[in-house]
Design a protein around this motif. Structure first.
Motif, mmCIF file in Angstrom:
data_model
loop_
_atom_site.group_PDB
_atom_site.id
_atom_site.type_symbol
_atom_site.label_atom_id
_atom_site.label_comp_id
_atom_site.label_asym_id
_atom_site.label_seq_id
_atom_site.Cartn_x
_atom_site.Cartn_y
_atom_site.Cartn_z
ATOM 1 N N VAL A 306 0.858 -1.192 0.000
ATOM 2 C CA VAL A 306 0.000 0.000 0.000
ATOM 3 C C VAL A 306 0.889 1.236 0.000
ATOM 4 C CG1 VAL A 306 -1.878 1.211 1.148
ATOM 5 C CG2 VAL A 306 -1.732 -1.284 1.297
ATOM 6 N N TYR A 307 0.619 2.164 -0.943
ATOM 7 C CA TYR A 307 1.402 3.388 -1.088
ATOM 8 C C TYR A 307 0.435 4.581 -1.107
ATOM 9 C CZ TYR A 307 4.900 0.002 -2.503
ATOM 10 O OH TYR A 307 5.760 -1.074 -2.540
ATOM 11 N N PRO A 308 0.343 5.334 0.012
ATOM 12 C CA PRO A 308 -0.592 6.479 0.054
ATOM 13 C C PRO A 308 0.005 7.700 -0.638
ATOM 14 C CG PRO A 308 0.499 6.254 2.154
ATOM 15 C CD PRO A 308 0.975 5.096 1.314
ATOM 16 N N GLN A 309 -0.883 8.587 -1.074
ATOM 17 C CA GLN A 309 -0.510 9.881 -1.626
ATOM 18 C C GLN A 309 -1.143 10.988 -0.798
ATOM 19 O OE1 GLN A 309 -1.245 10.241 -5.798
ATOM 20 N NE2 GLN A 309 -0.305 8.292 -6.329
ATOM 21 N N ALA A 310 -0.586 12.191 -0.882
ATOM 22 C CA ALA A 310 -1.108 13.319 -0.107
ATOM 23 C C ALA A 310 -2.512 13.677 -0.598
ATOM 24 C CB ALA A 310 -0.186 14.529 -0.245
ATOM 25 N N PRO A 311 -3.453 13.910 0.317
ATOM 26 C CA PRO A 311 -4.817 14.276 -0.106
ATOM 27 C C PRO A 311 -4.834 15.648 -0.766
ATOM 28 C CG PRO A 311 -4.600 14.512 2.266
ATOM 29 C CD PRO A 311 -3.329 13.862 1.789
ATOM 30 N N ARG A 312 -5.829 15.849 -1.612
ATOM 31 C CA ARG A 312 -6.010 17.128 -2.311
ATOM 32 C C ARG A 312 -7.319 17.757 -1.854
ATOM 33 N NH1 ARG A 312 -5.733 15.335 -6.943
ATOM 34 N NH2 ARG A 312 -7.884 15.443 -7.681
ATOM 35 N N LEU A 313 -7.255 19.014 -1.398
ATOM 36 C CA LEU A 313 -8.418 19.717 -0.851
ATOM 37 C C LEU A 313 -8.684 20.956 -1.683
ATOM 38 C CD1 LEU A 313 -10.464 19.638 1.518
ATOM 39 C CD2 LEU A 313 -8.939 21.176 2.754
ATOM 40 N N GLU A 314 -9.921 21.102 -2.133
ATOM 41 C CA GLU A 314 -10.344 22.255 -2.925
ATOM 42 C C GLU A 314 -11.519 22.908 -2.211
ATOM 43 O OE1 GLU A 314 -11.292 20.829 -6.783
ATOM 44 O OE2 GLU A 314 -9.428 19.695 -7.007
ATOM 45 N N GLU A 315 -11.367 24.194 -1.865
ATOM 46 C CA GLU A 315 -12.421 24.932 -1.166
ATOM 47 C C GLU A 315 -13.133 25.869 -2.136
ATOM 48 O OE1 GLU A 315 -11.732 26.157 3.067
ATOM 49 O OE2 GLU A 315 -9.652 26.037 2.386
ATOM 50 N N SER A 316 -14.424 26.020 -1.934
ATOM 51 C CA SER A 316 -15.226 26.966 -2.695
ATOM 52 C C SER A 316 -16.094 27.748 -1.727
ATOM 53 C CB SER A 316 -16.079 26.232 -3.739
ATOM 54 O OG SER A 316 -16.978 25.332 -3.108
ATOM 55 N N ARG A 321 -14.245 20.160 -1.974
ATOM 56 C CA ARG A 321 -14.045 18.785 -2.438
ATOM 57 C C ARG A 321 -12.725 18.268 -1.870
ATOM 58 N NH1 ARG A 321 -15.811 15.983 -7.146
ATOM 59 N NH2 ARG A 321 -14.329 14.405 -7.900
ATOM 60 N N ARG A 322 -12.751 17.011 -1.415
ATOM 61 C CA ARG A 322 -11.543 16.341 -0.927
ATOM 62 C C ARG A 322 -11.349 15.058 -1.726
ATOM 63 N NH1 ARG A 322 -8.689 15.565 4.376
ATOM 64 N NH2 ARG A 322 -7.594 13.575 4.185
ATOM 65 N N THR A 323 -10.084 14.819 -2.119
ATOM 66 C CA THR A 323 -9.747 13.645 -2.922
ATOM 67 C C THR A 323 -8.587 12.914 -2.266
ATOM 68 O OG1 THR A 323 -10.448 14.786 -4.956
ATOM 69 C CG2 THR A 323 -9.083 12.830 -5.208
ATOM 70 N N ASP A 324 -8.776 11.614 -1.979
ATOM 71 C CA ASP A 324 -7.738 10.749 -1.422
ATOM 72 C C ASP A 324 -7.389 9.670 -2.446
ATOM 73 O OD1 ASP A 324 -8.124 12.282 0.769
ATOM 74 O OD2 ASP A 324 -8.471 10.643 2.179
ATOM 75 N N THR A 325 -6.104 9.292 -2.484
ATOM 76 C CA THR A 325 -5.625 8.302 -3.442
ATOM 77 C C THR A 325 -4.699 7.320 -2.743
ATOM 78 O OG1 THR A 325 -5.762 9.909 -5.254
ATOM 79 C CG2 THR A 325 -4.438 7.951 -5.637
ATOM 80 N N LEU A 326 -4.908 6.023 -2.994
ATOM 81 C CA LEU A 326 -4.031 4.953 -2.526
ATOM 82 C C LEU A 326 -3.690 4.064 -3.708
ATOM 83 C CD1 LEU A 326 -5.428 3.660 0.912
ATOM 84 C CD2 LEU A 326 -3.389 5.014 0.502
ATOM 85 N N THR A 327 -2.461 3.593 -3.739
ATOM 86 C CA THR A 327 -2.015 2.655 -4.778
ATOM 87 C C THR A 327 -1.677 1.326 -4.114
ATOM 88 O OG1 THR A 327 -1.149 4.443 -6.148
ATOM 89 C CG2 THR A 327 -0.345 2.225 -6.606
#
Length: 538
Positions: A306-316, A321-327
Motif C-alpha cells: 500500500v502506497y498512500p498519496q497526499a490528499p487534495r483539498l479544494e475549497e469553494s 471537495r476532498r480527494t484521497d488516493t491509494l495505490t
C-alpha cells in the motif's frame, strides 16, 4: 433767620447732596449699560468718567467661577469645585483635546454564535482625525481550532463623520471558521497606529488595544454523538479504479461489481481514487477517506503493498471537495478486499443526521500465497523451533566458554577464512547489494554492483538485467522529466522489484568465481618459493 438756623439748613442740604451722589454711583455700578436712567443723566462728568474706568478695570481682571457639587453639606463632608483654578481649567481643556484626537478602534462580528464549520466575518476599523503615514499593524488572531483567512481586498480605506468632522482610516475583514466546539476570545490584541500631525513631519505612533469580542461555536443538539463532526446540506462520494498490469497495459473502472473480484497477478497495481464533494459546509471538516493500513491491519493486506498519496483539498464559497488516493501493488497470491467508505454528517436544514457510503472492492491475486499467510496456522511449530533454537544457542555459548583462548583463536581464524572466501566469490557483495536495494539507496546499489559485476562475465544475462534495472531507476530518479513530489511512484516500486529479481543466484556466482577463490589450488603459492625459482631457471 439766625446763624444757627442757617448752619442747620446748610448741613441738611450737604447731607442730601451726599446721599444723592451715593445713590447715583450705586445705580451706575449695578446697571452700567442702562442710559435711560434720569439719575445717571444728571450725574456729573467726573462721576461718569470714574464709572467708565471702574468698568474697564473690572473687565480686565481674570474671572474665576466655581460651582459646588453640593450646596448643603453635613459637618465633615467635602464639596468639589468644578473649576477651582485656571490650571484645572487648562488641564480639562487638554484632556478634551487629547480625547478628540485619539484614534478610534472598532470591532464587530457578523455572527457571534455558530456551529463548527460555519464562518463568521470579523471587521476591525481604525479611524484617525488626520491621516496615517504608515499602514496599521493588525494583530494576529490565530488560535487552536480556529481557521483565520483573509479574502481578496480584505483591507480597504474608509472615512466617517465624527463630531461633524471627517475622519479617515482603514478597515480589515477576517473570515473566521471554527473547526471544533468552544469559545474563542478575539479581543485584547494590540494595534500600532501612526497619526500625522499637521505642520510636523514626524508622526505619532500610538498603541491601541482591540476591544473585547468573542466567538462561540457549539454543536447542535441532533449532532451530539457525531464523531468527527461534519455539517453539510449534501455530500456525494465518487470512486475510480485504475489497474496497471505488469506488462504496461492499463484500464480504468468507474463501476465496480461487488460480487466479482478484480483479478490481478503479482506485479499489477490498482490506483484507487475516492472524492467527496460537499455543499453547504466547510470542506476543512471532511475526514480522511482512504487510510493506509496500520500494523494491526497488515494481515489483511499481506499480499498487497500500500502506497498512500497526499490528499487534495479544494475549497469553494459554498463547500468544497476532498480527494484521497491509494495505490495497491500485488506482491503475492491470495484473496483480500479494499475497505468501503462511509460518511455521516449533520444537515442543518433538515436538522438531522445523514450518511452516504461506497461498498468494498474484492481483489483476487493469482499465484502462491504470501509467507505470512502460509505460516499463519503454524504457530505451534514456530514456537517449538524457537525453543530448539534457544537451546542450541545456549549450548553454543557454553561450548565457546569452554574452548579457552586457543579454541577462540581457532574459531576467529576460521571466521576470517570464511569471510575472505565470501569476498572472493562475490557472496558478500551480493548481500551488500540486497541490503542497499531494501534501503532504496541508489548510490550504494551502483557501488556494490560495480564490485559484484566485476566478478561476472560482461555478456552474462544477470549482468545485462541488473544494468538495465539500474539505468531505469536512475532515469526515474535523476532524469530531466523528474518532478519534485513527496508521493511514492508505483512505477519506482516495480523497478526496485525488478532489480532485486535480476540479481545473479548464488550458484551462478559460484560457477563464474570458481577459480577466483584465494584457497583454490591454482591460486595458492607454493610452500617452497625457492623450488619454484629453481624449476624456472632449469
Amino acid at each position: 433767620m439766625t446763624a444757627t438756623q442757617r448752619s442747620s439748613v446748610s448741613s441738611a442740604l450737604l447731607l442730601t447732596l451726599l446721599l444723592t451722589a451715593g445713590s447715583l454711583a450705586t445705580t451706575a455700578l449695578a446697571e452700567p449699560e442702562s442710559s435711560a436712567d434720569p439719575a445717571a443723566a444728571s450725574a456729573s462728568p467726573d462721576a461718569a468718567a470714574g464709572s467708565a474706568n471702574a468698568n474697564q478695570t473690572a473687565a480686565a481682571q481674570p474671572r474665576v467661577e466655581a460651582s459646588l457639587s453640593e450646596d448643603s453639606l453635613a459637618p465633615g463632608e467635602d464639596s468639589a469645585a468644578a473649576s477651582a483654578s485656571p490650571d484645572a481649567a487648562a488641564d480639562g481643556a487638554d484632556a478634551s483635546q487629547t480625547a478628540a484626537t485619539q484614534p478610534r478602534v472598532e470591532a464587530s462580528l457578523s455572527e457571534d454564535s455558530l456551529a463548527p464549520g460555519e464562518s463568521s466575518e470579523l471587521r476591525i476599523t481604525v479611524l484617525v482625525p488626520t491621516w496615517m503615514p504608515t499602514p496599521v499593524e493588525f494583530p494576529t488572531l490565530d488560535q487552536p481550532g480556529l481557521r483565520v483567512t483573509l479574502g481578496e481586498r480584505s483591507t480597504t480605506p474608509v472615512s466617517q463623520q465624527v463630531d461633524g468632522k471627517t475622519w479617515s482610516g482603514v478597515s480589515r475583514r477576517y473570515q473566521l471558521t471554527p473547526l471544533s466546539a468552544g469559545r474563542f476570545e478575539l479581543g485584547g490584541g494590540t494595534l500600532d497606529v501612526s497619526v500625522a500631525t499637521p505642520g510636523s513631519q514626524q508622526a505619532k505612533v500610538q498603541q491601541m488595544v482591540l476591544p473585547p469580542i468573542s466567538l462561540t461555536a457549539s454543536l447542535p443538539e441532533a449532532a451530539r454523538g457525531l464523531e468527527p463532526y461534519l455539517a453539510a446540506t449534501r455530500i456525494d462520494l465518487e470512486q475510480s479504479l485504475e489497474i496497471t498490469r505488469a506488462d504496461g497495459d492499463s484500464e480504468t473502472l468507474d463501476e465496480i461489481d461487488p460480487d466479482r473480484p478484480l483479478e490481478l497477478a503479482p506485479g499489477d497495481s490498482i490506483r484507487r481514487t475516492v472524492s467527496a464533494t460537499l455543499e453547504g459546509g466547510s470542506a476543512l471538516l471532511l475526514p480522511t477517506l482512504l487510510e493506509a493500513p496500520d500494523s494491526n491491519d497488515s494481515a489483511s493486506f499481506a499480499n498487497l503493498g500500500v502506497y498512500p498519496q497526499a490528499p487534495r483539498l479544494e475549497e469553494s464559497r459554498g463547500g468544497g471537495r476532498r480527494t484521497d488516493t491509494l495505490t495497491y501493488v500485488a506482491e503475492a497470491g491470495g484473496q483480500t478486499e479494499l475497505p468501503g467508505v462511509t460518511l455521516r454528517w449533520y444537515n442543518p436544514i433538515e436538522q438531522e443526521l445523514d450518511s452516504t457510503s461506497l461498498e468494498s472492492v474484492p481483489v483476487s491475486v493469482s499465484g502462491s500465497a504470501a509467507i505470512g499467510s502460509q505460516l499463519k496456522n503454524r504457530a505451534p511449530l514456530l514456537v517449538g523451533l524457537s525453543l530448539l533454537a534457544a537451546v542450541l544457542l545456549g549450548l553454543a555459548v557454553w561450548l565457546y566458554s569452554r574452548l579457552g583462548p586457543r579454541g577462540r583463536l581457532l574459531l576467529e581464524q576460521r571466521r576470517r577464512r570464511q569471510q575472505a572466501h565470501r569476498e572472493a566469490n562475490g557472496h558478500a557483495d551480493r548481500e551488500r547489494l540486497k541490503q542497499a536495494i531494501a534501503g532504496r539507496d541508489l548510490v550504494a546499489c551502483r557501488r556494490h554492483w560495480q564490485a559484484l559485476g566485476s566478478k561476472l562475465p560482461i555478456d552474462s544475462r544477470a549482468h545485462q538485467q541488473v544494468n538495465d534495472a539500474l539505468d531505469r531507476l536512475c532515469r526515474r530518479k535523476l532524469g530531466p522529466d523528474t518532478t519534485a513530489s513527496s508521493d511514492p511512484d508505483p512505477g519506482v516500486a516495480k523497478d526496485w522489484q525488478r532489480l532485486e529479481q535480476a540479481l545473479p543466484p548464488v550458484r551462478e556466482l559460484a560457477r563464474h568465481t570458481q577459480g577466483a577463490s584465494p584457497f583454490s589450488p591454482a591460486s595458492m603459492k607454493p610452500l617452497n618459493p625457492m623450488a619454484e625459482v629453481t624449476r624456472r631457471n632449469a
